[in-house]
Design a protein around this motif. Sequence first.
Motif, mmCIF file in Angstrom:
data_model
loop_
_atom_site.group_PDB
_atom_site.id
_atom_site.type_symbol
_atom_site.label_atom_id
_atom_site.label_comp_id
_atom_site.label_asym_id
_atom_site.label_seq_id
_atom_site.Cartn_x
_atom_site.Cartn_y
_atom_site.Cartn_z
ATOM 1 N N SER A 73 -6.127 -6.418 -7.579
ATOM 2 C CA SER A 73 -6.346 -5.066 -7.077
ATOM 3 C C SER A 73 -5.212 -4.633 -6.161
ATOM 4 O O SER A 73 -4.725 -3.491 -6.250
ATOM 5 C CB SER A 73 -7.678 -4.999 -6.335
ATOM 6 O OG SER A 73 -7.859 -3.745 -5.747
ATOM 7 N N ASN A 74 -4.762 -5.517 -5.297
ATOM 8 C CA ASN A 74 -3.655 -5.184 -4.401
ATOM 9 C C ASN A 74 -2.351 -4.980 -5.170
ATOM 10 O O ASN A 74 -1.542 -4.124 -4.808
ATOM 11 C CB ASN A 74 -3.474 -6.266 -3.335
ATOM 12 C CG ASN A 74 -4.550 -6.183 -2.270
ATOM 13 O OD1 ASN A 74 -5.159 -5.128 -2.080
ATOM 14 N ND2 ASN A 74 -4.789 -7.287 -1.590
ATOM 15 N N ARG A 75 -2.130 -5.744 -6.226
ATOM 16 C CA ARG A 75 -0.930 -5.555 -7.053
ATOM 17 C C ARG A 75 -0.936 -4.183 -7.712
ATOM 18 O O ARG A 75 0.092 -3.506 -7.764
ATOM 19 C CB ARG A 75 -0.843 -6.641 -8.127
ATOM 20 C CG ARG A 75 -0.336 -7.952 -7.630
ATOM 21 C CD ARG A 75 -0.170 -8.915 -8.787
ATOM 22 N NE ARG A 75 0.110 -10.260 -8.299
ATOM 23 C CZ ARG A 75 -0.033 -11.346 -9.014
ATOM 24 N NH1 ARG A 75 -0.454 -11.274 -10.264
ATOM 25 N NH2 ARG A 75 0.247 -12.534 -8.506
ATOM 26 N N ARG A 76 -2.089 -3.785 -8.230
ATOM 27 C CA ARG A 76 -2.186 -2.473 -8.886
ATOM 28 C C ARG A 76 -1.934 -1.354 -7.889
ATOM 29 O O ARG A 76 -1.245 -0.378 -8.198
ATOM 30 C CB ARG A 76 -3.557 -2.312 -9.527
ATOM 31 C CG ARG A 76 -3.722 -3.138 -10.774
ATOM 32 C CD ARG A 76 -5.033 -2.859 -11.462
ATOM 33 N NE ARG A 76 -5.208 -3.790 -12.567
ATOM 34 C CZ ARG A 76 -6.339 -4.385 -12.864
ATOM 35 N NH1 ARG A 76 -7.421 -4.152 -12.143
ATOM 36 N NH2 ARG A 76 -6.406 -5.218 -13.881
ATOM 37 N N LYS A 77 -2.502 -1.487 -6.694
ATOM 38 C CA LYS A 77 -2.285 -0.462 -5.668
ATOM 39 C C LYS A 77 -0.814 -0.402 -5.279
ATOM 40 O O LYS A 77 -0.261 0.688 -5.086
ATOM 41 C CB LYS A 77 -3.137 -0.761 -4.428
ATOM 42 C CG LYS A 77 -4.592 -0.458 -4.608
ATOM 43 C CD LYS A 77 -5.376 -0.758 -3.334
ATOM 44 C CE LYS A 77 -6.858 -0.570 -3.554
ATOM 45 N NZ LYS A 77 -7.630 -0.919 -2.354
ATOM 46 N N ALA A 78 -0.172 -1.551 -5.161
ATOM 47 C CA ALA A 78 1.253 -1.580 -4.806
ATOM 48 C C ALA A 78 2.100 -0.949 -5.911
ATOM 49 O O ALA A 78 3.049 -0.207 -5.624
ATOM 50 C CB ALA A 78 1.699 -3.017 -4.544
ATOM 51 N N LEU A 79 1.789 -1.209 -7.165
ATOM 52 C CA LEU A 79 2.530 -0.606 -8.273
ATOM 53 C C LEU A 79 2.344 0.906 -8.312
ATOM 54 O O LEU A 79 3.290 1.659 -8.593
ATOM 55 C CB LEU A 79 2.108 -1.228 -9.603
ATOM 56 C CG LEU A 79 2.583 -2.661 -9.866
ATOM 57 C CD1 LEU A 79 1.974 -3.187 -11.160
ATOM 58 C CD2 LEU A 79 4.091 -2.710 -9.930
ATOM 59 N N ALA A 81 1.652 2.850 -5.716
ATOM 60 C CA ALA A 81 2.379 3.404 -4.575
ATOM 61 C C ALA A 81 3.882 3.422 -4.858
ATOM 62 O O ALA A 81 4.578 4.403 -4.527
ATOM 63 C CB ALA A 81 2.098 2.578 -3.310
ATOM 64 N N LYS A 82 4.389 2.391 -5.507
ATOM 65 C CA LYS A 82 5.822 2.332 -5.853
ATOM 66 C C LYS A 82 6.170 3.400 -6.876
ATOM 67 O O LYS A 82 7.218 4.048 -6.792
ATOM 68 C CB LYS A 82 6.158 0.942 -6.381
ATOM 69 C CG LYS A 82 7.620 0.711 -6.605
ATOM 70 C CD LYS A 82 7.871 -0.715 -7.061
ATOM 71 C CE LYS A 82 9.356 -0.931 -7.288
ATOM 72 N NZ LYS A 82 9.639 -2.288 -7.738
ATOM 73 N N ALA A 83 5.283 3.621 -7.846
ATOM 74 C CA ALA A 83 5.519 4.629 -8.868
ATOM 75 C C ALA A 83 5.498 6.032 -8.258
ATOM 76 O O ALA A 83 6.286 6.903 -8.657
ATOM 77 C CB ALA A 83 4.474 4.523 -9.968
#
Length: 87
Positions: A73-79, A81-83
């Motif tokens: 879940s944290n990886r998806r949120k980080a991706l 936010a980066k996008a």
Amino acid sequence: MLDRLVGLTMLIAASTVFLYYSIWTLFMPFVDEDHPLHTLFPPRVWAIRIPVILILLFSTVVGSFVSVVMIRSNRRKALKAKAQKSQ
């Protein structure tokens, strides 16, 4: 139909395990040590060890699952936010 059969099988298995464990822990301490019924049950020390081992195993599996879900879940949120930053 299959779900009822599976449910009935699980109910019978759970009831059997509960009855066996209850007899082992509650009834067998009052039976003489040389009685033949004692051959059907493991030593009493395992009445504590088995549940402790199962609890530790269960909590390890649940904890591992929760941590994997949180990491993903944290990886998806980080991706996301980066996008959004790159746009």
